[in-house]
Design a protein around this motif. Structure first.
Motif, mmCIF file in Angstrom:
data_model
loop_
_atom_site.group_PDB
_atom_site.id
_atom_site.type_symbol
_atom_site.label_atom_id
_atom_site.label_comp_id
_atom_site.label_asym_id
_atom_site.label_seq_id
_atom_site.Cartn_x
_atom_site.Cartn_y
_atom_site.Cartn_z
ATOM 1 N N LEU A 1 10.312 -32.489 37.213
ATOM 2 C CA LEU A 1 9.973 -31.649 36.074
ATOM 3 C C LEU A 1 9.835 -32.465 34.792
ATOM 4 N N LEU A 2 10.668 -33.483 34.641
ATOM 5 C CA LEU A 2 10.675 -34.283 33.415
ATOM 6 C C LEU A 2 9.429 -35.156 33.264
ATOM 7 N N LYS A 3 8.637 -35.268 34.332
ATOM 8 C CA LYS A 3 7.390 -36.019 34.212
ATOM 9 C C LYS A 3 6.343 -35.254 33.389
ATOM 10 N N ASN A 4 6.646 -33.996 33.123
ATOM 11 C CA ASN A 4 5.827 -33.203 32.191
ATOM 12 C C ASN A 4 6.377 -33.430 30.781
ATOM 13 N N PRO A 5 5.647 -34.124 29.892
ATOM 14 C CA PRO A 5 6.197 -34.472 28.572
ATOM 15 C C PRO A 5 6.414 -33.286 27.642
ATOM 16 N N SER A 6 5.840 -32.119 27.980
ATOM 17 C CA SER A 6 5.952 -30.973 27.069
ATOM 18 C C SER A 6 7.087 -30.016 27.434
ATOM 19 N N ILE A 7 7.723 -30.227 28.590
ATOM 20 C CA ILE A 7 8.776 -29.303 29.017
ATOM 21 C C ILE A 7 10.062 -29.580 28.243
ATOM 22 N N GLN A 8 10.802 -28.518 27.926
ATOM 23 C CA GLN A 8 12.057 -28.645 27.191
ATOM 24 C C GLN A 8 13.208 -28.966 28.157
ATOM 25 N N ILE A 9 14.190 -29.709 27.655
ATOM 26 C CA ILE A 9 15.326 -30.118 28.494
ATOM 27 C C ILE A 9 16.097 -28.897 28.994
ATOM 28 N N ASN A 10 16.268 -27.877 28.136
ATOM 29 C CA ASN A 10 16.972 -26.663 28.575
ATOM 30 C C ASN A 10 16.241 -25.976 29.718
ATOM 31 N N GLU A 11 14.927 -26.016 29.672
ATOM 32 C CA GLU A 11 14.126 -25.408 30.731
ATOM 33 C C GLU A 11 14.277 -26.186 32.034
ATOM 34 N N VAL A 12 14.273 -27.496 31.927
ATOM 35 C CA VAL A 12 14.488 -28.345 33.109
ATOM 36 C C VAL A 12 15.848 -28.041 33.719
ATOM 37 N N CYS A 13 16.848 -27.925 32.861
ATOM 38 C CA CYS A 13 18.209 -27.614 33.310
ATOM 39 C C CYS A 13 18.206 -26.333 34.146
ATOM 40 N N HIS A 14 17.572 -25.285 33.640
ATOM 41 C CA HIS A 14 17.543 -23.990 34.333
ATOM 42 C C HIS A 14 16.747 -24.058 35.635
ATOM 43 N N LEU A 15 15.555 -24.675 35.576
ATOM 44 C CA LEU A 15 14.671 -24.696 36.744
ATOM 45 C C LEU A 15 15.211 -25.555 37.883
ATOM 46 N N SER A 16 16.056 -26.513 37.566
ATOM 47 C CA SER A 16 16.621 -27.373 38.618
ATOM 48 C C SER A 16 17.991 -26.881 39.081
ATOM 49 N N GLY A 17 18.417 -25.722 38.586
ATOM 50 C CA GLY A 17 19.603 -25.081 39.156
ATOM 51 C C GLY A 17 20.908 -25.359 38.455
ATOM 52 N N PHE A 18 20.871 -25.904 37.239
ATOM 53 C CA PHE A 18 22.098 -26.134 36.478
ATOM 54 C C PHE A 18 22.288 -25.008 35.464
ATOM 55 N N GLU A 19 23.531 -24.561 35.294
ATOM 56 C CA GLU A 19 23.804 -23.467 34.372
ATOM 57 C C GLU A 19 24.135 -23.947 32.967
ATOM 58 N N ASP A 20 24.659 -25.157 32.854
ATOM 59 C CA ASP A 20 25.107 -25.659 31.558
ATOM 60 C C ASP A 20 24.350 -26.937 31.212
ATOM 61 N N SER A 21 23.666 -26.958 30.075
ATOM 62 C CA SER A 21 22.817 -28.108 29.731
ATOM 63 C C SER A 21 23.632 -29.362 29.444
ATOM 64 N N ASN A 22 24.813 -29.210 28.854
ATOM 65 C CA ASN A 22 25.647 -30.396 28.575
ATOM 66 C C ASN A 22 26.106 -31.050 29.881
ATOM 67 N N TYR A 23 26.500 -30.204 30.831
ATOM 68 C CA TYR A 23 26.895 -30.717 32.151
ATOM 69 C C TYR A 23 25.713 -31.403 32.827
ATOM 70 N N PHE A 24 24.540 -30.786 32.738
ATOM 71 C CA PHE A 24 23.325 -31.358 33.319
ATOM 72 C C PHE A 24 23.029 -32.737 32.730
ATOM 73 N N ILE A 25 23.114 -32.857 31.413
ATOM 74 C CA ILE A 25 22.810 -34.134 30.752
ATOM 75 C C ILE A 25 23.804 -35.211 31.177
ATOM 76 N N ARG A 26 25.094 -34.845 31.220
ATOM 77 C CA ARG A 26 26.118 -35.828 31.633
ATOM 78 C C ARG A 26 25.893 -36.278 33.079
ATOM 79 N N LEU A 27 25.612 -35.319 33.959
ATOM 80 C CA LEU A 27 25.432 -35.628 35.377
ATOM 81 C C LEU A 27 24.169 -36.463 35.597
ATOM 82 N N PHE A 28 23.089 -36.113 34.905
ATOM 83 C CA PHE A 28 21.839 -36.855 35.024
ATOM 84 C C PHE A 28 22.051 -38.306 34.605
ATOM 85 N N LYS A 29 22.750 -38.505 33.491
ATOM 86 C CA LYS A 29 22.995 -39.877 33.008
ATOM 87 C C LYS A 29 23.870 -40.655 33.993
#
Length: 305
Positions: A261-289
């Protein structure tokens, strides 16, 4: 996917070098031979062949490997290549210098040890499904090190270089673990590459369910019901097959979905978080990193023209 690095042994003393291209240090044990190769000058198409199956892992620098008449590929630290016996590899060292040497390990393993280990696994820990066996996949010979594989190779280097009287016994046990880790890593890579679709394996339906339901709350009970196993049996089966727990695999698939999803430069991080099955964006960012070494936004910027 993140590479996991092996701790490189110290480089040879300059005065002890016999050659600047693939200088070799050997440690012989009962059922394996650990070779450490160092190269200190740029070279091309250097031939190398072993009589036994060899597990090679890059420790420092960069090589270009030529194998099986296929196009050459870059070979970097954090990566492993498994090569069958009597197969010649040719190696380029495009960047090697005295100040930037390459270092690579090549672990030659006695075929009897491999056969004995696989036979033991098939007898004591048989795979689920018809005609499913523990085996090395020689078509799937190049992969990134996961943490378990890197730790096992680190342990084996330590045992091979040890002066302990018990080093052969401990190395034998670690060799068995290494072969298991390689089979698990190859299976996981086949799944990542979309090549694992054996209808005889109970894991196939489970993988399909996970990928189709990433945005749902996937539980161990869901997955064990699909495989027609108890939760305890399913957990053991899954971890034995892939070297990771079912929930670790679910997270890995969610991260893979997010990367697409992130290969689309116009998509928002919160949207990526939701579409990939994560409920919390902060948790998603920490886990992704943690998995990728960079934040989702930094990953996305890699694909901005």
């Amino acid at each position: 996917m993140n590479r996991n690095y092996i701790d490189p042994p110290r480089l040879s003393n300059e005065k002890s070098l016999k050659t600047l291209v693939e200088n070799r240090t050997v440690y012989n044990l009962n059922h394996c031979e650990l070779n450490l190769f160092e190269t200190y000058k740029a070279s091309e198409l250097v031939p190398l062949k072993f009589n036994d199956l060899v597990v090679t892992s890059m420790l420092r620098g960069k090589k270009v490997m030529h194998l099986f008449d296929e196009p050459g590929f870059e070979y970097l630290p954090g990566e492993t290549v498994v090569i069958p016996s009597n197969v010649e590899m040719k190696i380029d060292f495009p960047e090697a210098t005295k100040n930037n040497p390459t270092q690579c390990l090549a672990l030659a393993i006695d075929q009897q040890k491999i056969t004995h280990t696989l036979d033991f696994l098939n007898e004591r820990y048989p795979k689920e499904g018809n005609k499913q066996f523990w085996h090395l996949n020689y078509q799937n010979y190049y992969f990134y090190n996961n943490i378990e594989l890197a730790n096992t190779i680190n342990k084996l280097i330590k045992e091979c270089m040890s002066t302990s009287v018990t080093k052969d016994v401990l190395a034998d046990l670690t060799l068995q673990e290494l072969l298991i880790r390689i089979v698990q890593t190859q299976t996981a890579k086949s799944i990542d590459d979309g090549l694992h679709a054996d209808p005889n394996s109970p894991i196939t339906q489970v993988l399909d369910y996970i990928r189709l339901n990433l945005r749902e709350n996937i539980s161990l009970k869901n997955l064990s019901d699909i495989s027609c196993m108890s939760t305890t049996s399913f957990y053991r089966f899954f971890k034995r097959e892939l070297g990771m727990s079912p929930i670790e695999f679910v997270i890995k698939e969610k991260i893979r979905c997010a990367k697409k999803l992130l290969k689309n430069p116009s998509i928002q991080i919160n949207e990526v978080c939701h579409l990939s099955g994560f409920e919390d964006s902060n948790y998603f960012i920490r886990l992704f990193k943690k998995h990728e070494g960079i934040t989702p936004k930094q990953y996305q910027l890699l694909y901005v023209n």
